[in-house]
Design an enzyme around this catalytic site. Structure first.
Site, PDB file in Angstrom:
ATOM      1  N   GLY A  45      -2.723  -2.000  -7.126  1.00 17.44           N
ATOM      2  CA  GLY A  45      -1.926  -2.923  -7.143  1.00 17.44           C
ATOM      3  C   GLY A  45      -2.082  -4.243  -8.168  1.00 17.44           C
ATOM      4  N   HIS A 100       0.870  -1.183   0.010  1.00 20.18           N
ATOM      5  CA  HIS A 100       0.008  -0.111   0.056  1.00 20.18           C
ATOM      6  C   HIS A 100       0.951   1.220  -0.007  1.00 20.18           C
ATOM      7  CE1 HIS A 100      -3.003  -2.663   2.130  1.00 20.18           C
ATOM      8  NE2 HIS A 100      -3.504  -2.332   0.892  1.00 20.18           N
ATOM      9  N   LYS A 152      -1.432  -7.105  -7.759  1.00 19.16           N
ATOM     10  CA  LYS A 152      -1.698  -8.443  -7.301  1.00 19.16           C
ATOM     11  C   LYS A 152      -3.383  -8.707  -7.218  1.00 19.16           C
ATOM     12  CE  LYS A 152      -2.784  -8.736  -2.678  1.00 19.16           C
ATOM     13  NZ  LYS A 152      -4.169  -9.634  -2.652  1.00 19.16           N
ATOM     14  N   ASP A 153      -4.194  -7.895  -7.273  1.00 19.81           N
ATOM     15  CA  ASP A 153      -5.394  -8.042  -7.431  1.00 19.81           C
ATOM     16  C   ASP A 153      -5.606  -7.696  -9.088  1.00 19.81           C
ATOM     17  OD1 ASP A 153      -6.766  -8.494  -4.749  1.00 19.81           O
ATOM     18  OD2 ASP A 153      -5.567  -6.896  -4.522  1.00 19.81           O
TER      19      ASP A 153
END
Length: 282
Positions: A149, A37, A151-152
């Site tokens: 991000g 984050h 990642k998602d």
């Protein structure tokens, strides 16, 4: 640093920024902030005059009430971490009533089929919840740029699709996955893992790295079979799905085509904690 809890106060501040022709960066989060984050916030600070970070655990994107209840909430710690960054950040941390009023429910969206792949098959209504809250936040913050991000990755593609279909004036920027030393993709859910489980979960990224190595020489069928067998041998993790998909459409790859970008996706459980990760293959 300001901490705002009411949307009217946020809108008033945004209006002042707009009046002064200041660019606005936005990082939407559900809190329990980690280094991933913070990397998004740093990128926003580096490219925009002002940055808004939302901290809101959105109830409509949870298909599992138990997961919603257990999701970590660490606002004081989140504020402390943001305060250590250089640059002006506004934190918007509203209660659910401020975002949804008396009725907490999702708007229905069509993302041209993106929502039916991978996560959509296992998390009913999840992306309607994501679309609902991101649209609300975009309308309040009116950002020039929003940072998400990778990642998602499916969520990133869905937000881009929503911006396109709703004709919202915001640039959606995908940022590289931030990883722990052992390769595990950083996630707020990692905080629920025991030290042993956290170490074991690095297996997910190890598998993805091997998939990337084999992608050029083996078929999708062979790779899928290998991944399945590797997880069967691992007693610490339970595989929910593995997919090799087109980055743009998220459709499962049948045969590799030239000039197409592909990505491998994994969702797996460590006990009752669900972890996801992905890697670009070419």
């Amino acid at each position: 640093m300001q901490i705002l809890k009411e949307k009217d106060a946020l809108k008033k501040q945004i209006a002042a920024f707009k009046k002064d022709n200041l660019s606005i960066g936005f990082v939407p989060t559900m809190g329990a902030l980690h280094a991933g984050h913070l990397s998004l916030i740093k990128q926003a600070l580096a490219t925009c005059d002002k940055v808004v970070v939302s901290i809101f655990v959105n109830p409509t994107q949870f298909d599992n009430p138990d997961d919603l209840e257990k999701y970590p909430r660490t606002l004081a710690q989140d504020v402390e971490r943001i305060s250590q960054l250089s640059g002006e950040v506004i934190i918007f941390s509203p209660p659910a009533s401020e975002m949804y009023g008396n009725t907490v429910s999702s708007e229905k969206f069509s993302f041209d089929g993106l929502e039916h792949q991978m996560e959509g098959k296992f998390r009913t209504g999840h992306f309607d919840g994501v679309g609902t809250i991101v649209k609300k936040l975009f309308e309040m913050v009116e950002p020039d740029k929003a940072f998400f991000g990778e990642k998602d990755f499916q969520q990133l593609q869905i937000v881009k699709k929503m911006v396109q279909k709703e004709q919202l004036n915001v640039e959606v920027i995908g940022c590289p996955i931030d990883r722990e030393i052992n390769g595990l993709a950083r996630s707020s859910r990692n905080e629920r893992l025991s030290p042993e489980a956290r170490q074991n979960a690095a297996f997910i990224y190890q598998v993805l790295q091997k998939v990337k190595q084999e992608f050029g020489t083996k078929s999708a069928l062979e790779i899928n079979s290998w991944v399945s067998e590797e997880f069967k041998k691992n007693n610490a993790l339970e595989l929910e799905y593995f997919e090799i998909a087109d980055e743009e459409t998220l459709m499962t790859m049948q045969e590799k085509e030239d000039n197409q970008k592909y990505r491998a996706f994994i969702a797996a459980y460590s006990g009752d904690i669900r972890l996801i990760d992905n890697i670009a293959l070419n």
